[in-house]
Design an enzyme around this catalytic site. Structure first.
Site, short mmCIF file in Angstrom:
data_model
loop_
_atom_site.label_atom_id
_atom_site.label_comp_id
_atom_site.label_asym_id
_atom_site.label_seq_id
_atom_site.Cartn_x
_atom_site.Cartn_y
_atom_site.Cartn_z
N ASP A 90 0.54 -1.23 -0.27
CA ASP A 90 -0.05 0.03 0.10
C ASP A 90 1.01 1.20 0.09
OD1 ASP A 90 -2.14 1.35 0.57
OD2 ASP A 90 -2.75 0.65 2.31
N ASP A 102 -12.13 -17.98 1.13
CA ASP A 102 -12.38 -19.04 1.16
C ASP A 102 -12.74 -19.48 -0.31
OD1 ASP A 102 -14.42 -17.35 -1.28
OD2 ASP A 102 -14.03 -16.13 0.32
N GLU A 147 21.06 -13.70 11.34
CA GLU A 147 19.94 -13.94 11.21
C GLU A 147 19.79 -14.07 9.43
OE1 GLU A 147 16.58 -12.48 14.78
OE2 GLU A 147 17.75 -10.47 13.82
C1 DGJ Z 1 -4.41 -5.36 5.06
C2 DGJ Z 1 -3.47 -6.28 4.49
O1 DGJ Z 1 -3.53 -6.94 5.22
C3 DGJ Z 1 -1.91 -5.63 4.63
O2 DGJ Z 1 -1.13 -6.78 4.58
C4 DGJ Z 1 -1.16 -4.55 3.72
O3 DGJ Z 1 -1.71 -4.85 2.86
C5 DGJ Z 1 -1.97 -3.63 5.04
N1 DGJ Z 1 -3.64 -4.32 4.07
C6 DGJ Z 1 -1.95 -2.31 3.84
O4 DGJ Z 1 -3.35 -1.42 3.69
#
Ligand code: DGJ
Length: 728
Positions: free
Chosen positions: A369, A534, A614
């Site tokens: 995002d 789903d 790591e």
């Molecule tokens: C919800 C997703 O599950 C996260 O992994 C991430 O992509 C955020 N949204 C981004 O807004």
């Protein structure tokens, strides 16, 4: 042939390798459900139905003076509403005069080669190795011109039977379809438990088991999504059923919107289970010649416990639901920048993460995002799918090429179905959002939902996706959805009774067109983690981000619950930073890797911030990913010790039973510990196996009956991978 029809077209047998489903159209043309269970001979079991004059259970007109014949007591394939069956029903019709009654009687049948499609919705398809067979039973409503066609698909080898319903209005006057569930299973005798998978955001698919009694047990969603809170898949099983013993029936709905599955005993101790679209705010108007199709339910039966049942679902979903190039092709190890940077990134930061990842053997960078429109946090920008080149410091094409030049693939995040009020798209098209005129809408993550029932909305989205994906070298898309639906009103479709379902059909249409346009892109489904995990989504995306919770210990229960229906290859699972961002828990890098390996594996942290030691573990884990890929993605899965005890363990065994891999994670620690002893499953009793834990060689028989005792105490959250190799 798996479908056999005898007794003058009245007795139906659907046979799979290990099960039989039997129906009988009786002398009054009521379609009775007479048996579902272990495979039987073709003998009519309708004589098991005990007929008696049951007080306050009335009689249909054809019963004449026979008070022992009541729809309220008979096991049926399509219980309908308003005509004397007072239990849960599957179908409700409202006629033009306002009356609400539906009474369907058997008319005829046909057998079709191959499996059937459900218009506009995902469904199991014929595979290379196994083709389905289809039985279609026609029924007519006794007092109107409405007919139904019941579809039964049989996948013999996979022990799967599917069902759906098509309702058609052949009359002149319109009919309101107020409920149309896909499936009913009636059991005349026995006690049952219902296993459901409730949860919440970041804590999906817990396992809950309850005895079915006279109070209705219900698993459902009215969130416009299959949801984090409840999964559209349930198991009805014998109270004594365990992983390896007992009768178990699975019902898995191929649908991502509102659903209901309920189980209840009736006055005569018979158990009825129904499943389908939730009737909440559902009413479809059928004009003359119009039809409605319900989503498919996948049924499967196991006579020997839950492990076998899960395996049947894993196979059918892998072989007959999952599509596209990545159904079989190896998935790349990815690194996603979300938990590494959240919205706070630029092109340089991404390049640094990618450079380090490439050096350690990671195969794909996923840009999450924040790369588009005005999107510095989650309050704005959704809908404006235009690259923010200022933030990236380059075009997306240049960034993608840079990542490719490092030898990695490049993936991108989208949330197509949503819109921010603070977006150019909303300013231009406020009517594209679902909201009720004159009413302030509910906001969730400060966003609204696009009306996916609208063709113009879908066309816009496909165009934006296409422009971006054709302009930059993109190999993967993460398709996210971050709120549930309410304020249901479509500016095009208006009537709330159709909007939820039309919205879902719109989502499927967009996904279908997207997959057809970009067949080589690996699509990962997501809805705030596993809020839309789903069977229907598997038709488009072979992997789904399992949960926004990346804590290795919480993931044990989330992935455990997910495993009852969904194959491990479908489970998106990443190694993230410690302390974990969701729980604050510290677990070792090793344990995080071991847990994430049982899924579509990746990383979700800034590798520039992890120690040298790591980083070496990243290389080792990627080696393990490649080494065990086939075993984990194609092998048989066994739940060994559920979460909640001292340790949690699960195992994979390849189909040749030559290799097995067991993952064991300590979930608690105590002083002066008693030894850890684990069961081992799935080996060939008569072969010899070397165990990697202590290199000892024993027969499969000894391993499976004796198990393995760990010679050394493990610390809290410590984990082990243990293998068994057949030695010839
Ligand atoms: C919800 C997703 O599950 C996260 O992994 C991430 O992509 C955020 N949204 C981004 O807004």
């Amino acid at each position: 042939m798996a479908i056999h029809v005898t007794q003058n077209g009245r007795l139906f047998h659907l046979h799979t390798a290990d099960s039989t489903y039997q129906m009988y159209a009786d002398e009054k043309d009521v379609l009775l459900h007479t048996y579902y269970g272990k495979r039987i001979e073709e003998e009519n079991l309708s004589d098991l139905i005990y007929r008696a004059d049951v007080g306050f259970s009335g009689n249909p007109p054809e019963a004449g003076g026979d008070r022992r014949y009541s729809l309220d007591c008979l096991p049926q394939e399509l219980p309908s509403s308003g005509v004397g069956d007072f239990r849960s029903d599957c179908i409700r019709l409202r006629h033009q005069d306002g009356s609400a009654a539906a009474d369907f009687r058997y008319e005829g049948y046909e057998i079709l080669p191959g499996s059937y499609r459900v218009p506009g919705m995902p469904a199991l398809y014929d595979g290379e190795e196994e083709q389905g067979e289809t039985l279609v039973i026609s029924m007519r409503e006794t007092a109107s011109a409405v007919t139904v066609r019941l579809f039964y698909g049989v996948f013999e080898k996979e022990n799967v039977i599917t069902r759906t319903v098509r309702v058609e209005n052949h009359g002149k006057s319109e009919v309101l379809l107020e409920e149309c569930l896909s499936c009913c299973l009636d059991f005349q005798f026995g006690d049952y438990d219902l296993i459901t998978f409730p949860g919440r955001h970041a804590m999906e698919r817990n396992v809950e088991r309850a005895r079915v009694g006279h109070a209705r047990l219900e698993a459902s969603s009215i969130r416009g999504a299959s949801s984090h809170q409840c999964n559209p898949a349930v198991i009805l099983c014998a109270p004594e059923a365990t992983e390896d013993f007992g009768d178990c029936y699975g019902l898995c709905l191929v649908y991502s919107g509102n659903f209901v599955a309920s189980a209840q005993k009736d006055q005569r101790e018979q158990t009825r289970v129904v499943m389908g679209i939730n009737p909440f705010q559902f009413s479809f108007r059928l004009e003359e010649g119009e039809a409605f199709d319900a989503p498919q339910v996948i049924l499967s039966y196991s006579d020997s416990g839950l492990t076998k049942l899960s395996r049947q679902y894993h196979r059918i979903l892998q072989e007959h639901m999952c599509r596209g190039k990545y159904r079989k092709e190896k998935r790349p190890v990815l690194i996603n920048n979300w938990e590494a940077t959240y919205f706070n990134f630029d092109g340089d930061k991404l390049a640094k993460i990618a450079e380090k990842a490439a050096k350690l053997g990671i195969e794909m960078l996923v840009l999450d995002d924040g790369w588009f429109g005005k999107r510095e946090d989650d309050n704005s920008g959704l809908g404006d799918w235009f690259v923010n080149e200022k933030k990236l410091g380059s075009s997306l094409k240049e960034l993608g090429e840079k990542i490719h030049a490092m030898g990695m693939k490049f993936g991108l995040w989208f949330e197509p179905e949503m819109i921010s009020e603070d977006s150019d798209l909303y300013r231009a098209h406020p009517d594209w959002a679902l909201r009720i005129p004159g009413r302030e809408p509910n906001r969730s993550r400060n966003q609204l939902v696009l009306d996916m029932s609208r063709q113009d909305v879908r066309d816009y989205l496909l165009k934006r996706l296409t422009d971006i994906l054709s302009d930059a070298p993109i190999d993967y898309v993460k398709w996210d959805v971050n709120r549930n639906l309410c304020d249901i009103y479509s500016h095009v479709h208006g009537r709330s009774g159709e909007v939820y379902h039309r919205h879902m059909l719109g989502v499927y249409d967009l996904l279908e067109r997207f997959c057809a346009r970009f067949p080589d892109i690996l699509l990962e489904g997501c809805s705030g983690g596993g809020g839309r995990f789903d069977a229907a989504m598997l038709y488009y995306s072979p992997q789904i981000w399992c949960s926004d919770n990346t804590d290795a210990i919480n993931r044990l229960s989330i992935q455990y619950g997910t495993s009852f229906f969904y194959p491990v290859s479908m489970v998106g699972s990443h190694v993230s930073a410690a302390p974990n961002h969701q729980t604050g828990r510290v677990t070792s890098f090793m344990t995080r890797g071991h847990v994430a390996l049982s899924g579509s594996f990746g990383y979700e942290l800034d590798l520039n911030k992890v120690s040298e030691e790591e980083q070496a573990l990243v290389k080792e884990q990627i080696g393990q990913f490649h080494q065990y890929y086939d075993l984990i993605h194609e092998g048989d899965y066994y739940r060994i010790s559920p979460p909640g005890g001292r340790f949690c363990a699960w195992e994979f065994v390849d189909r040749q039973r030559a290799h097995a891999l067991l993952t064991l994670v300590m979930t608690s620690a105590e002083g002066n510990p008693v030894p850890v002893h684990t069961t081992v499953k799935g080996l060939d009793a008569n072969r010899q196996y070397r165990c990697s834990y202590d290199n000892s060689i024993k027969s499969g028989k000894s391993w499976m009956n004796g198990g393995l005792t760990l010679g050394k105490a493990l610390k809290e959250y410590e984990s082990l991978l243990i293998t068994w190799e057949a030695v010839e």
